[in-house]
Enzyme design. Structure first.
Site, PDB file in Angstrom:
ATOM      1  CG  HIS A  18      -1.901  -0.852   1.296  1.00 31.24           C
ATOM      2  ND1 HIS A  18      -2.050  -1.958   2.581  1.00 31.24           N
ATOM      3  CD2 HIS A  18      -3.004  -1.458   0.144  1.00 31.24           C
ATOM      4  CE1 HIS A  18      -3.014  -2.425   2.288  1.00 31.24           C
ATOM      5  NE2 HIS A  18      -3.586  -2.295   1.086  1.00 31.24           N
ATOM      6  CB  SER A 132      -4.595  -6.301   4.599  1.00 28.98           C
ATOM      7  OG  SER A 132      -4.181  -5.025   4.160  1.00 28.98           O
TER       8      SER A 132
END
Ligand code: PNS
Length: 160
Positions: A18, A132
Site C-alpha cells: 500500500h 493485508s
C-alpha cells in the site's frame, strides 16, 4: 486546477505494498487522499481510527510527500466522498490478474455512477505477494509480519 485523487481501501492493516502505491500516486497527483473504508465483506482486525493512525505514521516514516491526507469514510458510496472533495480519480494497486478481475467491475460502476475514473498502478514486484489478509493471518498466529508491513504496523501488531 489541482488534480485530487483518492486511494481507497480497507488498509487492515496498511502494508508495504500500500505504501509503495501511495508513494507513487502522490508523485502523480497534486493532492492524494488515502481513504479508509469499512468493507462489510471482510472481518476487521483493527478499528478504523487505528488504521488511519497507522497509515499516517507509516506515510511520515517513509518520508512521503506532504500532499497526502489520510482519512476515513463510512457513509454512502465511495464516489460520494470523491464528489464532496472534488476528486476525479481513484487509484488502486494491482498485484496480479486476480486484482484486475476484482477491481474492474468496481471501476466501471464508479465511472457509471459519478464519472470518476480509476487508475491502476503497479507496485514494486517485491511487494506483489503482500496482502493485508495474509498479514492478519500471520499476526494472529504469532508470526513475524515485519517483512510485509511498515515498522509502525509491525510494532503495533507485535505488542498487541
Ligand atoms: O481494500 P479493499 O477491502 O479491497 O477495498 C475495497 C473498497 C473499500 C475500496 C470497496 O469495498 C469500496 O469501494 N467500498 C465502497 C462502497 C461503494 O462505493 N460501493 C459501490 C461501488 S464499487
Amino acid at each position: 486546477m489541482s488534480r485530487i485523487a483518492v486511494v481507497p481501501g480497507s488498509f487492515d492493516p496498511v502494508t508495504l505494498g500500500h505504501i509503495d502505491v501511495i508513494g507513487r500516486a502522490a508523485g502523480i497527483f497534486d493532492e492524494l487522499h488515502v481513504l479508509v473504508v469499512h468493507n462489510p465483506a471482510k472481518a476487521a482486525l483493527l478499528p478504523i481510527a487505528q488504521r488511519v493512525s497507522l497509515i499516517e505514521q507509516s506515510v511520515k516514516d517513509a518520508g512521503l510527500p506532504a500532499n497526502i491526507l489520510v482519512t476515513s469514510w463510512s457513509v454512502g458510496l465511495l464516489v460520494d466522498y470523491c464528489t464532496d472533495v472534488g476528486a476525479s480519480v481513484l487509484v488502486k494497486g494491482i498485484r496480479s490478474q486476480v486484482d484486475v478481475a476484482y477491481e474492474t467491475p468496481m471501476a466501471i460502476v464508479n465511472r457509471d455512477l459519478a464519472g470518476v475514473e480509476t487508475v491502476f498502478l503497479l507496485p514494486d514486484p517485491a511487494n506483489a505477494y503482500v496482502s493485508s489478509s495474509l498479514v492478519r493471518q500471520v499476526a494472529s498466529l504469532g508470526g513475524d509480519v515485519s517483512p510485509y508491513v511498515p515498522a509502525a504496523v509491525a510494532r503495533f501488531l507485535q505488542n498487541d
